[in-house]
Design a protein around this motif. Structure first.
Motif, PDB file in Angstrom:
ATOM      1  N   TRP A 168       0.330  -1.222   0.030  1.00 50.26           N
ATOM      2  CA  TRP A 168      -0.107  -0.340  -0.067  1.00 50.26           C
ATOM      3  C   TRP A 168       0.900   1.214  -0.226  1.00 50.26           C
ATOM      4  O   TRP A 168       0.402   2.108  -0.699  1.00 50.26           O
ATOM      5  CB  TRP A 168      -1.039  -0.333   1.193  1.00 50.26           C
ATOM      6  CG  TRP A 168      -1.839   1.178   0.951  1.00 50.26           C
ATOM      7  CD1 TRP A 168      -3.319   1.095   0.742  1.00 50.26           C
ATOM      8  CD2 TRP A 168      -2.064   2.162   1.221  1.00 50.26           C
ATOM      9  NE1 TRP A 168      -4.266   1.744   0.501  1.00 50.26           N
ATOM     10  CE2 TRP A 168      -3.080   2.870   1.406  1.00 50.26           C
ATOM     11  CE3 TRP A 168      -1.259   3.032   2.524  1.00 50.26           C
ATOM     12  CZ2 TRP A 168      -3.266   4.368   1.606  1.00 50.26           C
ATOM     13  CZ3 TRP A 168      -1.282   4.484   2.040  1.00 50.26           C
ATOM     14  CH2 TRP A 168      -2.299   5.078   2.071  1.00 50.26           C
ATOM     15  N   TYR A 172       0.585   3.507  -3.276  1.00 48.15           N
ATOM     16  CA  TYR A 172      -0.206   4.973  -2.729  1.00 48.15           C
ATOM     17  C   TYR A 172       0.816   6.160  -3.624  1.00 48.15           C
ATOM     18  O   TYR A 172       0.604   6.945  -3.629  1.00 48.15           O
ATOM     19  CB  TYR A 172      -0.197   4.951  -1.333  1.00 48.15           C
ATOM     20  CG  TYR A 172      -1.295   6.198  -1.271  1.00 48.15           C
ATOM     21  CD1 TYR A 172      -2.501   6.497  -1.437  1.00 48.15           C
ATOM     22  CD2 TYR A 172      -0.966   7.504  -0.531  1.00 48.15           C
ATOM     23  CE1 TYR A 172      -3.413   7.154  -1.374  1.00 48.15           C
ATOM     24  CE2 TYR A 172      -1.233   8.915  -0.506  1.00 48.15           C
ATOM     25  CZ  TYR A 172      -3.046   8.339  -0.865  1.00 48.15           C
ATOM     26  OH  TYR A 172      -3.508   9.587  -0.827  1.00 48.15           O
ATOM     27  N   THR A 186      -5.066   3.775  -7.171  1.00 46.62           N
ATOM     28  CA  THR A 186      -6.404   2.155  -5.849  1.00 46.62           C
ATOM     29  C   THR A 186      -5.640   0.862  -7.566  1.00 46.62           C
ATOM     30  O   THR A 186      -5.556   0.489  -7.343  1.00 46.62           O
ATOM     31  CB  THR A 186      -7.784   3.080  -6.469  1.00 46.62           C
ATOM     32  OG1 THR A 186      -7.763   3.907  -5.799  1.00 46.62           O
ATOM     33  CG2 THR A 186      -8.174   1.542  -6.342  1.00 46.62           C
ATOM     34  N   SER A 190      -4.399  -2.418  -6.623  1.00 46.13           N
ATOM     35  CA  SER A 190      -5.317  -3.461  -7.607  1.00 46.13           C
ATOM     36  C   SER A 190      -4.244  -3.893  -8.246  1.00 46.13           C
ATOM     37  O   SER A 190      -4.477  -5.463  -8.025  1.00 46.13           O
ATOM     38  CB  SER A 190      -6.151  -3.289  -8.036  1.00 46.13           C
ATOM     39  OG  SER A 190      -7.177  -4.466  -8.477  1.00 46.13           O
ATOM     40  N   ILE A 198     -10.304  -5.276  -5.898  1.00 45.08           N
ATOM     41  CA  ILE A 198      -9.816  -3.468  -5.321  1.00 45.08           C
ATOM     42  C   ILE A 198     -10.706  -2.453  -6.455  1.00 45.08           C
ATOM     43  O   ILE A 198     -10.578  -2.089  -5.783  1.00 45.08           O
ATOM     44  CB  ILE A 198      -8.252  -3.564  -4.895  1.00 45.08           C
ATOM     45  CG1 ILE A 198      -8.234  -4.490  -4.028  1.00 45.08           C
ATOM     46  CG2 ILE A 198      -8.111  -2.253  -4.686  1.00 45.08           C
ATOM     47  CD1 ILE A 198      -6.017  -4.442  -3.763  1.00 45.08           C
ATOM     48  N   GLY A 202     -12.580   1.046  -5.385  1.00 43.93           N
ATOM     49  CA  GLY A 202     -12.547   1.366  -5.709  1.00 43.93           C
ATOM     50  C   GLY A 202     -13.682   2.294  -6.657  1.00 43.93           C
ATOM     51  O   GLY A 202     -14.084   3.798  -6.696  1.00 43.93           O
ATOM     52  N   MET A 226      -7.268   4.065 -13.332  1.00 39.50           N
ATOM     53  CA  MET A 226      -7.817   2.811 -12.477  1.00 39.50           C
ATOM     54  C   MET A 226      -7.401   1.294 -13.204  1.00 39.50           C
ATOM     55  O   MET A 226      -6.790   0.537 -13.509  1.00 39.50           O
ATOM     56  CB  MET A 226      -8.891   2.591 -11.776  1.00 39.50           C
ATOM     57  CG  MET A 226      -9.388   3.247 -10.005  1.00 39.50           C
ATOM     58  SD  MET A 226      -9.885   2.591  -9.241  1.00 39.50           S
ATOM     59  CE  MET A 226     -11.447   3.418 -10.272  1.00 39.50           C
ATOM     60  N   GLY A 625      -7.889  -0.499  -0.175  1.00 39.91           N
ATOM     61  CA  GLY A 625      -8.233   0.049  -2.039  1.00 39.91           C
ATOM     62  C   GLY A 625      -8.997   1.314  -1.841  1.00 39.91           C
ATOM     63  O   GLY A 625      -8.903   2.204  -2.380  1.00 39.91           O
ATOM     64  N   TYR A 626     -10.306   0.854  -0.805  1.00 37.69           N
ATOM     65  CA  TYR A 626     -10.970   1.854  -0.618  1.00 37.69           C
ATOM     66  C   TYR A 626     -10.869   3.355  -0.233  1.00 37.69           C
ATOM     67  O   TYR A 626     -10.275   4.331  -0.638  1.00 37.69           O
ATOM     68  CB  TYR A 626     -11.281   1.278   0.135  1.00 37.69           C
ATOM     69  CG  TYR A 626     -13.312   2.162   0.590  1.00 37.69           C
ATOM     70  CD1 TYR A 626     -14.202   2.132  -0.413  1.00 37.69           C
ATOM     71  CD2 TYR A 626     -13.407   3.337   1.682  1.00 37.69           C
ATOM     72  CE1 TYR A 626     -15.331   3.044  -0.217  1.00 37.69           C
ATOM     73  CE2 TYR A 626     -14.487   4.456   2.247  1.00 37.69           C
ATOM     74  CZ  TYR A 626     -15.380   4.149   1.595  1.00 37.69           C
ATOM     75  OH  TYR A 626     -16.201   4.690   0.885  1.00 37.69           O
ATOM     76  N   SER A 628      -7.611   3.544  -0.488  1.00 36.71           N
ATOM     77  CA  SER A 628      -6.368   5.096  -1.565  1.00 36.71           C
ATOM     78  C   SER A 628      -6.987   5.931  -2.308  1.00 36.71           C
ATOM     79  O   SER A 628      -6.884   6.307  -3.039  1.00 36.71           O
ATOM     80  CB  SER A 628      -5.500   4.249  -2.052  1.00 36.71           C
ATOM     81  OG  SER A 628      -6.308   2.561  -3.140  1.00 36.71           O
ATOM     82  N   MET A 629      -8.349   5.291  -2.700  1.00 37.77           N
ATOM     83  CA  MET A 629      -9.358   6.585  -3.635  1.00 37.77           C
ATOM     84  C   MET A 629      -9.312   7.913  -2.806  1.00 37.77           C
ATOM     85  O   MET A 629      -9.744   8.990  -3.227  1.00 37.77           O
ATOM     86  CB  MET A 629     -10.473   5.406  -3.920  1.00 37.77           C
ATOM     87  CG  MET A 629     -11.309   6.054  -4.719  1.00 37.77           C
ATOM     88  SD  MET A 629     -10.680   6.031  -6.769  1.00 37.77           S
ATOM     89  CE  MET A 629      -9.898   7.620  -6.947  1.00 37.77           C
ATOM     90  N   SER A 632      -6.854  10.245  -2.181  1.00 32.58           N
ATOM     91  CA  SER A 632      -6.996  10.688  -3.352  1.00 32.58           C
ATOM     92  C   SER A 632      -6.772  12.084  -3.905  1.00 32.58           C
ATOM     93  O   SER A 632      -6.543  12.732  -4.866  1.00 32.58           O
ATOM     94  CB  SER A 632      -7.137   9.919  -4.262  1.00 32.58           C
ATOM     95  OG  SER A 632      -6.492   8.561  -4.671  1.00 32.58           O
TER      96      SER A 632
END
Length: 632
Positions: A168, A172, A186, A190, A198, A202, A226, A625-626, A628-629, A632
């Motif tokens: 991660w 990221y 993201t 993934s 993932i 996102g 993505m 993943g959630y 990271s979105m 952003s």
């Protein structure tokens, strides 16, 4: 001759089938042309209609054929990928899984770039093949799984946390430092983690409004970012992680095959025989007990019945009596006559070498010596047999049956004359077919013999239960949590295998050849389908220097965490290199990587820690993943 027939003849001649033209067209124009109402029916017409686009359009027609017939694409990728995977350069080879992935991606990329053909094979096929692989693998490692939890559960959890957190951070912050647009981070997580779900998390953040794109960008553009990052990093990390996991022990100076044998011994608890239901469990191995045949000439044997001789010589029971070229029925307890040929089974060193002096000269009569011997696992389910020692049990078993191993609660126990038998134990017996059946009847259990068949009903039920458990989803703060269908199905296989070690009749027969085929074919077919669908996305992402950043960051996020986690596993926790490798590939969610280390180590013991770290990081990766979105 009409133009269609002339055209067919020309094509067939070019294909080297000229000598067969009289045979193919012997039925006349009707057979060649087919029924006009059926659009050129008939066997020859139908075959020609399929081949014609390829022969006339060349490579374009070939790639169009792969698009129209996805099964052809899958089989071609499997064949060429397996062939390429066998090629070794300086003792390093891709293996069948990575080879299939590469071939499939190249085929789909060429089709997209050169001919504008976009392959899209239904994902249900790849999903089902993956589940077959996971179930077959679970069947093999089930008895060792719970032993693995007891021996290294904490280490497996820590390895999972290390791989997930480093992945991660690299993906990221790498995207942030490179100045990549929203969505790329993201997608990198993934793709580098090879967890497609993932992307779904996102997209869920975008659809729900939890993340709002900056001015000048649309939700669709973020989604495309993505997908592009996912495609590039997925392909590179998929191949990279297979090679890394395969050679991690070698990189750090360990012998994969030797360490796998040590791990098998450690996780078997010192047992020397495979547990019931495991591969090679019913293989006839070395035994000091052998069959020998003798002609009866000594007076001490002549005139005595088979039962009397069994009482006098319990260590060398008579299995067959041949008289005048005919087999004598032993159920009537016949008396042995002069010049009969008797077949005995006993320890070659302690007894049989002396029997020539007791019985008579040895005989090579094939009728006397041709007695089929089998290995069988029998579950003890008669209370009156409980508490008996193996010596006592030997007195009530039919002649020629010997105990090869004793299992209790899935664990092998030391064998000795005073070893007691309890209700629920499993005895591994060797002996003639009929004697084994009689012994099983007295013990109250079923005979599990080697089989060339596998039970489909139990497979379907177990996979169904595992799949349903895997799809159960709990949503917390907009983040879906699920065990995952792959983890659910592998645990179903573990469960079936675990209970078979306690009762070999549970789950029906599972032939090792069939199980091994499901494992190998299932995974490689999954990879073939996946490669067809990923290739076009790679083409769409090619442009500018963004692709270089995606490749560099994706590879770093994919490969650096497993290196660190493996080192910590062997150096800090003192894990066997193959066990640490199995935990690492589980933490990386790389099923193809697991298959690679299994091939390299020639053992499935690496799969013991795999489900532990796999299940943990699957959940953590979705959460990461959630966020990271959102960030952003």
């Amino acid at each position: 001759m009409d133009e269609a027939t002339k055209s067919r003849r020309t094509v067939l001649k070019h294909a080297g089938l000229g000598p067969f033209l009289p045979l193919l067209f012997a039925a006349g124009p009707a057979a060649a042309q087919g029924d006009a109402g059926s659009g050129g029916g008939g066997v020859i017409g139908q075959v020609f209609d399929t081949i014609k686009p390829v022969t006339e359009a060349g490579f374009n027609g070939f790639f169009q054929l792969l698009d129209n017939q996805p099964i052809v694409f899958i089989l071609l990728a499997l064949a060429l990928g397996t062939l390429i995977g066998k090629v070794s350069v300086m003792t390093i080879s891709l293996g069948s899984t990575a080879g299939t992935l590469l071939v499939g991606v190249l085929l789909s990329m060429v089709a997209e770039a050169a001919y504008g053909i976009t392959y899209s094979i239904p994902g249900i096929l790849s999903s089902f093949m993956l589940l077959l692989f996971m179930y077959a693998l679970g069947l093999k490692v089930g008895p060792q799984f719970f032993s693995g939890l007891r021996k290294g559960g904490l280490a497996f959890v820590v390895i999972g946390l290390i791989v997930w957190s480093l992945n991660w951070v690299i993906a990221y912050f790498g995207a942030m430092l490179a100045g990549l647009a929203p969505g790329y981070a993201t997608g990198l997580i993934s793709g580098s983690y090879t967890i497609t779900a993932i992307l779904g998390v996102g997209q869920g953040a975008l659809a729900s409004g939890a993340y709002v794109p900056p001015d000048g960008m649309t939700v669709e553009e973020v989604g495309a970012n993505m997908a592009a990052a996912y495609a590039i990093s997925y392909v590179l990390s998929s191949v990279g992680i297979i090679l890394l996991i395969r050679y991690l022990p070698r990189i750090f100076g360990y012998d994969a095959v030797a360490d796998a044998k040590l791990a098998e011994a450690e996780f078997s608890g010192g047992a020397t025989h495979p547990v019931p239901g495991a591969p090679a469990a019913l293989t006839m191995g070395f035994s000091p007990f052998v069959l020998r045949a003798f002609s009866v000439t000594h007076k001490s044997f002549i005139g005595r019945t088979v039962s009397q001789l069994a009482d006098d010589y319990p260590q060398a029971p008579i299995l067959r009596v041949v008289r005048d070229g005919e087999i004598v029925d032993l159920t009537s307890d016949p008396a042995v006559q002069k010049d009969d040929i008797v077949t005995v089974r006993a320890d070659v060193h302690d007894l049989i070498l002396k029997d020539g002096e007791l019985i008579g000269p040895e005989s090579d009569d094939p009728l006397a010596r041709n007695i089929p011997m089998q290995v069988a696992d029998v579950h003890v389910s008669v209370r009156k047999m409980c508490g008996k020692s193996l010596a006592d049990l030997g007195r009530v078993m039919p002649g020629g049956v010997t105990v090869q191993a004793l299992f209790r609660a899935g664990n092998e126990l030391p064998l000795g004359p005073e070893s007691d038998v309890q209700f629920g134990d499993v005895l591994r017996l060797t002996g003639p077919d009929a004697a084994l059946l009689e012994t099983a009847k007295r013990l109250g259990g079923h005979v599990s013999l080697p089989t060339m068949t596998s039970e489909v009903m139990y497979l379907a039920i177990a996979m169904l239960v595992g799949y349903l458990v895997g799809i159960v989803t709990v949503t917390i703060s907009g983040i879906p949590f699920a065990f995952g269908t792959s983890a659910g199905v592998i645990m179903a296989g573990v469960g079936v295998s675990y209970w078979r070690s306690r009762n070999p009749h549970f789950g029906g027969p599972v032939h090792e050849g069939a199980r091994s085929f499901l494992q190998d074919f299932g995974l490689n077919a999954f990879v073939a389908v996946l490669s067809a669908n990923v290739g076009p996305k790679v083409i769409s992402a090619l442009g500018g220097d963004t692709i270089l950043w995606l490749a560099l960051i994706g590879l770093a996020a994919a490969l650096i965490p497993p290196l660190v986690a493996f080192w910590i596993g062997v150096k800090v926790f003192g894990l066997n290199s193959i066990i640490s490798d199995g935990a690492t590939t589980g933490a990386r969610n790389s099923t193809p990587g697991l298959n690679a280390i299994i091939e390299e180590s020639r053992s499935s013991v690496a799969a013991v820690p795999y489900p532990v770290s796999y299940a943990l990081t699957t959940v953590l990766a979705l959460i990461g993943g959630y966020f990271s979105m959102i960030l952003s």
